[in-house]
Design a protein around this motif. Structure first.
Motif, PDB file in Angstrom:
ATOM      1  N   UNK A  23      13.088  11.595   1.367  1.00 50.72           N
ATOM      2  CA  UNK A  23      14.488  11.601   1.792  1.00 50.72           C
ATOM      3  C   UNK A  23      15.398  12.344   0.827  1.00 50.72           C
ATOM      4  N   UNK A  24      15.007  12.423  -0.469  1.00 50.35           N
ATOM      5  CA  UNK A  24      15.905  13.053  -1.443  1.00 50.35           C
ATOM      6  C   UNK A  24      15.183  13.751  -2.591  1.00 50.35           C
ATOM      7  N   UNK A  25      13.849  13.781  -2.578  1.00 51.65           N
ATOM      8  CA  UNK A  25      13.014  14.453  -3.583  1.00 51.65           C
ATOM      9  C   UNK A  25      13.011  13.741  -4.938  1.00 51.65           C
ATOM     10  N   UNK A  26      13.522  12.511  -4.995  1.00 52.04           N
ATOM     11  CA  UNK A  26      13.516  11.763  -6.255  1.00 52.04           C
ATOM     12  C   UNK A  26      12.114  11.232  -6.546  1.00 52.04           C
ATOM     13  N   UNK A  27      11.794  11.150  -7.824  1.00 53.33           N
ATOM     14  CA  UNK A  27      10.526  10.556  -8.240  1.00 53.33           C
ATOM     15  C   UNK A  27      10.652   9.046  -8.097  1.00 53.33           C
ATOM     16  N   UNK A  28       9.740   8.449  -7.361  1.00 55.47           N
ATOM     17  CA  UNK A  28       9.791   7.003  -7.113  1.00 55.47           C
ATOM     18  C   UNK A  28       9.903   6.223  -8.421  1.00 55.47           C
ATOM     19  N   UNK A  29      10.782   5.240  -8.429  1.00 57.49           N
ATOM     20  CA  UNK A  29      10.909   4.353  -9.577  1.00 57.49           C
ATOM     21  C   UNK A  29      11.752   4.889 -10.709  1.00 57.49           C
ATOM     22  N   UNK A  30      12.318   6.077 -10.564  1.00 58.66           N
ATOM     23  CA  UNK A  30      13.170   6.668 -11.601  1.00 58.66           C
ATOM     24  C   UNK A  30      14.513   7.058 -10.992  1.00 58.66           C
ATOM     25  N   UNK A  31      15.450   7.366 -11.860  1.00 62.85           N
ATOM     26  CA  UNK A  31      16.740   7.904 -11.431  1.00 62.85           C
ATOM     27  C   UNK A  31      16.973   9.248 -12.130  1.00 62.85           C
ATOM     28  N   UNK A  32      17.686  10.122 -11.448  1.00 62.68           N
ATOM     29  CA  UNK A  32      18.050  11.395 -12.053  1.00 62.68           C
ATOM     30  C   UNK A  32      16.905  12.364 -12.223  1.00 62.68           C
ATOM     31  N   UNK A  33      15.787  12.119 -11.555  1.00 59.59           N
ATOM     32  CA  UNK A  33      14.600  12.971 -11.718  1.00 59.59           C
ATOM     33  C   UNK A  33      14.027  13.301 -10.343  1.00 59.59           C
ATOM     34  N   UNK A  34      13.856  14.579 -10.070  1.00 57.14           N
ATOM     35  CA  UNK A  34      13.314  15.031  -8.791  1.00 57.14           C
ATOM     36  C   UNK A  34      12.219  16.070  -9.055  1.00 57.14           C
TER      37      UNK A  34
END
Length: 567
Positions: free
Chosen positions: A492-503
């Motif tokens: 949905x947003x290319x974020x790495x699961x379980x992290x914030x600010x990281x794609x």
């Protein structure tokens, strides 16, 4: 030391990174930094910009990461060489310049996974169209774009070997198609290429260089990112080195990894995101346990079926040193001649058996008998097809071996490790031979050079593939999008699961490799990801109808896409 704050730091100035840099910096309020470990693609660098010079960067430490796999148990224990671009533009600056989207059913397969509904063909096609300018297409063609930054020129295929090959495929019972990237992929045709006016059109040339003067965009080359900086589970920046200099840090609201299917999982693991037990064994503190990082590695293996040519119509003479000054002169001053093409000007897609739903074999026809890196020419005039199965069910891994970011990770592809893979390899060689032995090739056919008539049984074919097979240079899927426990990236947003600010945005996020060269899919992913990252309204899904042979067999409307977008 004090560090500058950016809105986005993009790690990797390759294919996806170049597209992202363009799209994210289009808003002057976004401060964007691109960090590329390799050198710049200098305008005077003939080895990058001359299409026919593609053999020179491969294997050169100045352009190529020069990876090797671990010994492959089903490939006679061989280490398979794996070139990856270490230069601005990434692998798009050293690849074969073949532009193939893959089959629509590849994306239907993507979209069928849980959480992946908006990555089906209906939702991806508009982004393919947005990024390309296909000069050979009709302006009204709903499958092709005409105003994007990626200018595509179709192979002229003027050598007499090309029309003979296209007649041969028809004699063998395989169709022609108008456009392998259009309504019907299945069939044979001239190929689209990332060549424009006699020069390679890399992602850097198409997307990055035209916007380099934006004051909110900075690009630093020779900057090796060594780790992502975290505060808790939030990525707040990166650490990098320029040459042997001291570590430097930059802070960012968002860190986007675009290093590709090898570099991105490597950097995640170095930064503490991956299988926690494996990382602790190397002395790396776990930031987040994410076991799918570096798993699910997929690739295409290929071989060359080569024939000698009885007439002096191949490109073989142009390998000789005495012709190179003339080739260089023509290219430098006229942008034409043998130097102005990648020579992969035609080929196609076929099904090796009636059980597969869409083409599982890809053919590149080349009017010379030579290896991809320019080595081992046959000596005389010749021609060849590059052939291999396209959706092998073999899976491999990318695993770091050291805390040192300069140490290459362990690559295990597990080629030829499955029953399906081995069966389709035998079928692939037999289909290739069937085509090249047709009467349309008789006036040129001087006999098979490789594998040669002594290779005939299934066992002999598989042994030959194990001995001679090479990567087609399509590593992918090591940080796959999805919602299951082995997924790494949120679709949905290319974020790495379980992290914030990281794609992550690159070939690693593909859940399954597509059935062709992967440059075009990677660029589509980057285009679509840019909208997701910026929160833009996504492009509306297409209602274009594409070809499916199952529908054609049963007399149905081919490839009708329902309102939901799922086929």
């Amino acid at each position: 030391m004090a560090s500058k704050q950016y809105d986005f730091v993009i790690v990797g100035g390759g294919s996806a990174g170049s597209a992202l840099a363009n799209r994210l910096s289009a808003d002057p309020g976004n401060r964007v930094l691109v960090l590329e470990a390799g050198r710049s693609d200098f305008p005077w660098d003939v080895f990058i910009h001359m299409p026919a010079a593609l053999t020179f960067p491969i294997g050169s430490r100045f352009y190529d990461w020069k990876y090797e796999s671990e010994p492959e148990p089903h490939m006679r224990g061989r280490r398979i060489y794996h070139a990856r671009g270490k230069v601005l533009g990434g692998s798009s600056s050293i690849n074969g310049m073949i532009f193939q989207r893959g089959n629509p059913l590849d994306y239907e397969r993507w979209g069928a996974d849980p959480g992946m509904e908006t990555w089906d063909y209906a939702h991806c096609l508009p982004y393919f169209n947005r990024m390309e300018n296909c000069l050979a297409s009709d302006p009204e063609d709903e499958f092709r774009g005409r105003s994007g930054p990626l200018v595509l020129e179709r192979g002229p295929a003027t050598s007499p070997l090309f029309p003979a090959f296209l007649r041969a495929v028809q004699q063998a019972g395989y169709p022609l198609t108008d456009d392998v990237n259009g309504y019907r992929q299945e069939g044979f045709a001239a190929f689209d290429r990332n060549v424009h006016r006699g020069r390679r059109l890399s992602a850097a040339r198409a997307y990055l260089h035209p916007v380099m003067n934006r004051p909110n965009l900075q690009v630093r080359t020779r900057a090796l990112v060594t780790r992502v900086l975290f505060e808790g589970k939030r990525a707040v920046g990166v650490e990098y080195r320029v040459g042997r200099g001291a570590p430097q840090q930059v802070r960012a609201g968002e860190v986007i990894l675009s290093g590709g299917a090898i570099n991105s999982p490597q950097l995640l693991q170095l930064s503490g995101v991956g299988n926690a037990d494996e990382l602790r064994a190397l002395g790396i503190d776990s930031v987040h346990h994410l076991p799918g990082v570096g798993e699910n590695l997929q690739d295409h293996l290929e071989v060359y079926v080569q024939h000698s040519c009885t007439q002096p119509v191949s490109m073989q003479p142009y390998l000789k040193w005495r012709y190179r000054p003339w080739i260089g002169f023509q290219w430098l001053f006229q942008r034409k001649g043998p130097g102005a093409t990648n020579h992969f000007e035609a080929g196609g897609f076929a099904r090796s058996n009636e059980d597969v739903d869409y083409p599982n074999l890809m053919f590149h026809f080349l009017p010379i008998a030579v290896r991809y890196d320019g080595s081992s020419p046959s000596g005389g005039h010749g021609y060849q097809v590059h052939i291999g199965p396209m959706y092998s069910d073999a899976r491999g891994t990318v695993k770091i071996k050291s805390k040192d970011p300069r140490v290459h990770p362990a690559l295990r592809f597990n080629y030829l490790s499955t029953e399906q893979d081995r069966r389709e390899w035998v079928e692939a060689i037999r289909v290739s031979r069937e085509i090249l032995r047709q009467s349309a090739m008789d006036e040129f056919n001087g006999g098979e050079i490789s594998p040669g008539p002594q290779v005939e049984t299934d066992e002999q074919i598989l042994d030959w593939v194990a001995k001679e097979g090479e990567t087609a240079l399509h590593p992918s899927c090591t940080c796959k999008m999805g919602t299951d426990e082995m997924s790494v990236v949120d679709p949905a947003d290319m974020r790495v699961h379980g992290t914030q600010g990281l794609r992550v945005v690159d070939a690693s996020v593909m859940p399954y490799v597509t059935n062709g060269n992967i440059y075009a899919p990677v660029m589509m992913v980057a285009e679509k990801a840019a909208d997701l990252i910026l929160g833009n309204e996504p492009l509306p899904p297409s209602k274009a109808r594409y070809y499916r042979h199952r529908d054609a067999e049963q007399g149905h409307v081919p490839g009708a896409v329902p309102e939901s977008g799922n086929a």
